[in-house]
Design an enzyme around this catalytic site. Structure first.
Site, PDB file in Angstrom:
ATOM      1  N   SER A 118       0.843  -1.197   0.000  1.00 16.03           N
ATOM      2  CA  SER A 118       0.000   0.000   0.000  1.00 16.03           C
ATOM      3  C   SER A 118       0.875   1.242   0.000  1.00 16.03           C
ATOM      4  O   SER A 118       2.055   1.175  -0.348  1.00 16.03           O
ATOM      5  CB  SER A 118      -0.940  -0.041   1.214  1.00 16.03           C
ATOM      6  N   ASN A 119       0.335   2.369   0.388  1.00 13.33           N
ATOM      7  CA  ASN A 119       1.108   3.619   0.425  1.00 13.33           C
ATOM      8  C   ASN A 119       0.646   4.466   1.611  1.00 13.33           C
ATOM      9  O   ASN A 119      -0.232   4.055   2.360  1.00 13.33           O
ATOM     10  CB  ASN A 119       0.945   4.369  -0.906  1.00 13.33           C
ATOM     11  N   HIS A 120       1.239   5.633   1.746  1.00 13.57           N
ATOM     12  CA  HIS A 120       1.010   6.437   2.961  1.00 13.57           C
ATOM     13  C   HIS A 120      -0.239   7.313   2.926  1.00 13.57           C
ATOM     14  O   HIS A 120      -0.470   8.088   3.848  1.00 13.57           O
ATOM     15  CB  HIS A 120       2.213   7.351   3.208  1.00 13.57           C
ATOM     16  N   SER A 121      -1.054   7.233   1.876  1.00  9.34           N
ATOM     17  CA  SER A 121      -2.207   8.133   1.814  1.00  9.34           C
ATOM     18  C   SER A 121      -3.193   7.838   2.951  1.00  9.34           C
ATOM     19  O   SER A 121      -3.502   6.687   3.237  1.00  9.34           O
ATOM     20  CB  SER A 121      -2.918   7.969   0.462  1.00  9.34           C
TER      21      SER A 121
END
Ligand code: CTP
Length: 395
Positions: free
Chosen positions: A208-211
């Site tokens: 995933s990512n940091h959003s």
């Protein structure tokens, strides 16, 4: 958000009257002029001095009390009211208003108000379901009064049932929806995506990512407050999702693709603020849990570029994307605008302090075919407002 707005808070006799004090305080904090009206019965539950201290305004109770020129007062107040919230609304007051009985300050003022009137019934379960009360509520709804459905839960006498007044924030949300913004998106269908997609690696792990979804959520909320019919396609988010918005959950890029493309034809404005994974592990469903210590050999494949697909399908829709860059912000974003056939791209430089993932603020450059506008460091709410103001100018 309520600067120059007059909120008339009408409080009738119900144990839930204590929550009205907090509503008055919250509206005051949002810069509203808060005018509280109480029935005589409400005084048995809460003291007018509480409201007077919180609002700085005289609390009005009945037409013959406390040396006020009430007959003039209630008309003046009715004229300047931006919204009326009757909370709690007892069965008695609902019955009076529904049947045109105006025999005190509260009922006469409500009857003289032409603005939106929001009614939050609060009473015992059996009273609420009494057919006479239900008929009165339906009658008020048919005249354009907005009825807040009471919550189900523990009532004042310990019974579980319907009739609980919703929490203070929920009622303040109704006020904000009514008068925080001009309704310059009314009649528009807006679709926003927010948050971080998650691509499964094996049955336990994902990429995933940091959003956190803050920017997309702020956009959905702003469009809702401006009167749009909003759908928020939410991947993983770390913030509460906005009220009065249709929420569609989409965990992976593939789910988001389906959720967005299925709805695209009907939309007027689409803003892709989600951070969508560009790659996903191949054959994730077949992958077994990787044992720790083993070095997993993962093959990746590209996810579909949702925004580019929307650009291909675009007919009448206004299409806006986001662009996260660490260098050559304007050049790279302008290229994406062109390549993906967008009407607007909101670029942010992840290297600037106060911009990008997780922060409450953002620094955005709004790029369109006819130019660009650099927004200074501001809250994501304010940035969302600026973005929609720019979009509306170009519709
Ligand atoms: N986006 C999308 N589908 C993807 C990847 C991104 O719809 N599979 C959208 C994002 O929601 C964003 C825009 O495309 O609105 C730009 O995303 P970004 O990651 O900055 O650009 P990419 O096109 O993925 O290019 P790159 O990663 O090379 O910068």
């Amino acid at each position: 958000m309520l600067t120059e707005k007059t909120v008339v808070l009408a409080v009738s006799g119900s144990i839930a009257a204590y929550k009205a004090a907090n509503i008055a305080r919250m509206c005051k904090k949002l810069n509203a002029d808060v005018q509280v009206l109480m029935t005589k019965n409400a005084e048995n539950f809460i003291n007018p001095i509480t409201f007077e201290s919180l609002t700085g305004n005289k609390c009005l109770i009945d037409t013959f009390d406390r040396n006020f020129q009430y007959s003039v007062e209630h008309v003046a107040l009715a004229k300047k009211a931006s919204v009326v919230l009757l909370a709690p609304a007892s069965a008695n007051v609902i019955g009076k208003i529904a049947n045109g009985i105006a025999d005190d300050m509260l009922t006469t003022t409500i009857m003289a108000c032409t603005c939106k009137k929001i009614i939050s019934p609060a009473m015992n379960h059996n009273m609420f379901h009494n057919p006479i009360v239900q008929d009165n509520i339906k009658k008020l709804a048919s005249y354009g009064y907005e009825i807040v459905t009471p919550d189900r839960g523990m009532l004042a006498n310990g019974d579980i049932g319907d009739g609980r007044m919703p929490d203070e924030q929920t009622l303040v949300n109704y006020i904000l929806k009514e008068c925080a913004f001009e309704k310059d998106l009314s009649g528009k269908k807006v679709l926003i995506t927010a948050g971080a997609t998650r691509e499964p690696l094996d049955p336990v792990r994902f990429i995933s990512n940091h959003s956190t979804g803050k920017m997309g959520v702020a956009l959905a909320e702003n469009a809702m407050l401006r009167g749009a019919d909003v759908t928020l396609v939410a991947a993983h988010t770390d913030v509460p999702l906005p009220p009065f918005v249709t929420i569609v959950k989409a965990e992976t890029a593939a789910e988001m693709y389906t959720a967005v493309t299925d709805r695209f034809d009907d939309c007027d404005i689409v803003v892709m603020a989600a951070a969508v994974a560009d790659y996903r592990p191949k054959n994730a469903a077949e992958n077994k849990i990787k044992k720790s210590g083993a070095s997993p050999e993962i093959e990746f494949e590209r996810t579909q570029d949702i925004l580019a697909e929307l650009g291909r399908r675009k007919t009448h829709q206004f299409l806006c994307g986001f662009s996260m860059e660490t260098e050559n912000l304007v050049e790279n974003s302008a290229k994406k605008l062109e390549k993906k056939n967008l009407d607007m791209i909101c670029a942010n430089n992840l290297k600037i302090k106060g911009a990008g993932f997780g922060t409450d603020t953002n620094v955005i450059t709004v790029i369109t075919k006819d130019g660009m506008q650099e927004l200074e460091l501001m809250s994501k709410q304010k940035a969302a407002e600026n973005i929609f103001t720019s979009i509306i100018k170009r519709l």
